[in-house]
Design a protein around this motif. Structure first.
Motif, short mmCIF file in Angstrom:
data_model
loop_
_atom_site.label_atom_id
_atom_site.label_comp_id
_atom_site.label_asym_id
_atom_site.label_seq_id
_atom_site.Cartn_x
_atom_site.Cartn_y
_atom_site.Cartn_z
N TYR A 53 0.82 -1.32 -0.02
CA TYR A 53 0.20 0.07 -0.05
C TYR A 53 0.81 1.31 0.01
O TYR A 53 1.73 1.24 0.86
N PRO A 54 0.83 2.14 -0.90
CA PRO A 54 1.54 3.22 -1.30
C PRO A 54 1.67 4.20 0.17
O PRO A 54 2.30 4.94 0.34
N PHE A 55 0.12 4.23 0.73
CA PHE A 55 0.12 5.22 1.89
C PHE A 55 0.49 4.55 3.32
O PHE A 55 0.17 5.00 4.17
N VAL A 56 0.98 3.40 3.30
CA VAL A 56 1.34 2.92 4.55
C VAL A 56 3.08 2.98 4.56
O VAL A 56 3.87 2.38 3.63
N TYR A 57 3.48 3.06 5.67
CA TYR A 57 5.04 3.19 6.01
C TYR A 57 5.30 2.43 7.31
O TYR A 57 4.38 2.08 8.06
N ALA A 58 6.51 1.73 7.41
CA ALA A 58 6.86 0.85 8.50
C ALA A 58 7.77 1.49 9.51
O ALA A 58 8.83 2.35 9.43
N VAL A 59 7.57 1.13 10.90
CA VAL A 59 8.45 1.29 11.88
C VAL A 59 8.94 -0.18 12.39
O VAL A 59 8.16 -0.99 12.79
#
Ligand SMILES: [Zn+2]
Length: 252
Positions: A53-59
């Motif tokens: 998903y382009p609108f998800v980022y990860a930590v």
């Protein structure tokens, strides 16, 4: 401008049944969300979602409650991921939890310090979890003056966190909407909007009017509305500024 939810556990099994609907609502209504890991497995799941998903980022990181899973191999793997995966935006959630006390304080501090060092090394911000351990947490943060990030679900006073506000943002979540939560309302009142980011910590900590039910990222709007009420400013202003803050700290 639309909202960024800076702290979700969107891979949680509580989203299994209606995952597609939850993601569709985020896509339509929000700027983006951050999926935060609590161990290596959930960190990997967060990266997978960020790929999809382009609108998800990860930590990525290991939570203090799971710190016994942290060893040299975990560290190497996290470092490798942080250096190769472009959508990893921070190390977290890391910190200290003396409420559940799954491991002794010294073991928790050791894992916390190692991950602070890792963040420094890979040049990423951190997402901090602190529960009934504020003094020790802030002491560790002081040892790393070049690292900044977000104090997620910050439980302390404005005075205690004031010296850290140059490098850290405060994640304000659903608990600010709870009627009797004077402490968080006062904290929000004292904080400059420049230092606030929005977060759900979903599926946990659901804001009013859905308190008690499962939380999800689109409910951040109720948090923004409460902050607007407390600060007596338009909600659009809260959304605009907190989204700018989130983009700045996560370098989106
Ligand atoms: Zn969390």
């Amino acid at each position: 401008m639309k909202i960024i939810d800076t702290h979700t556990h969107i891979y949680d099994e509580k989203f299994q049944l209606d995952f597609d609907t939850v993601m569709k609502n985020i896509k339509e209504q929000m700027e983006g969300i951050i999926s935060v890991g609590f161990d290596l497995e959930s960190s990997r799941k967060s990266i997978e979602l960020a790929h999809k998903y382009p609108f998800v980022y990860a930590v990525v990181g290991v939570h203090p409650v799971d710190i016994k899973k942290y060893n040299d191999n975990t560290e190497k793997e996290l470092e490798k991921l942080a250096l190769t995966e472009k959508k990893i935006v921070a190390i977290g959630e890391i910190g200290l939890d003396y409420h559940w006390m799954e491991d002794p304080k010294e073991i928790q501090k050791d894992g916390f310090r190692k991950q602070m060092k890792l963040a420094q090394k890979v040049n990423l911000p951190v997402v901090i979890h602190t529960r009934e351990a504020l003094e020790d947490t802030l002491n560790v943060l002081s040892e790393f003056p070049s690292v900044g990030g977000i104090l997620h679900c910050y439980p302390g006073s404005f005075q205690a966190v004031k010296p850290f506000l140059e490098r850290y943002y405060i994640g304000v979540g659903g608990t600010v909407t709870f009627k009797n939560n004077r402490k968080t309302k006062e904290l929000v009142h004292a904080l400059s909007l420049d230092k606030i980011v929005l977060e759900t910590d979903c599926p946990y900590l659901t804001p009013v009017p859905f308190r008690g039910k499962r939380n999800e990222p689109v409910y951040t709007k109720y948090i923004a509305e409460e902050i607007a009420r407390i600060k007596e400013i338009p909600v659009e202003k809260v959304i605009e500024k907190t989204t700018q803050n989130a983009k700045k700290i996560y370098r989106l």
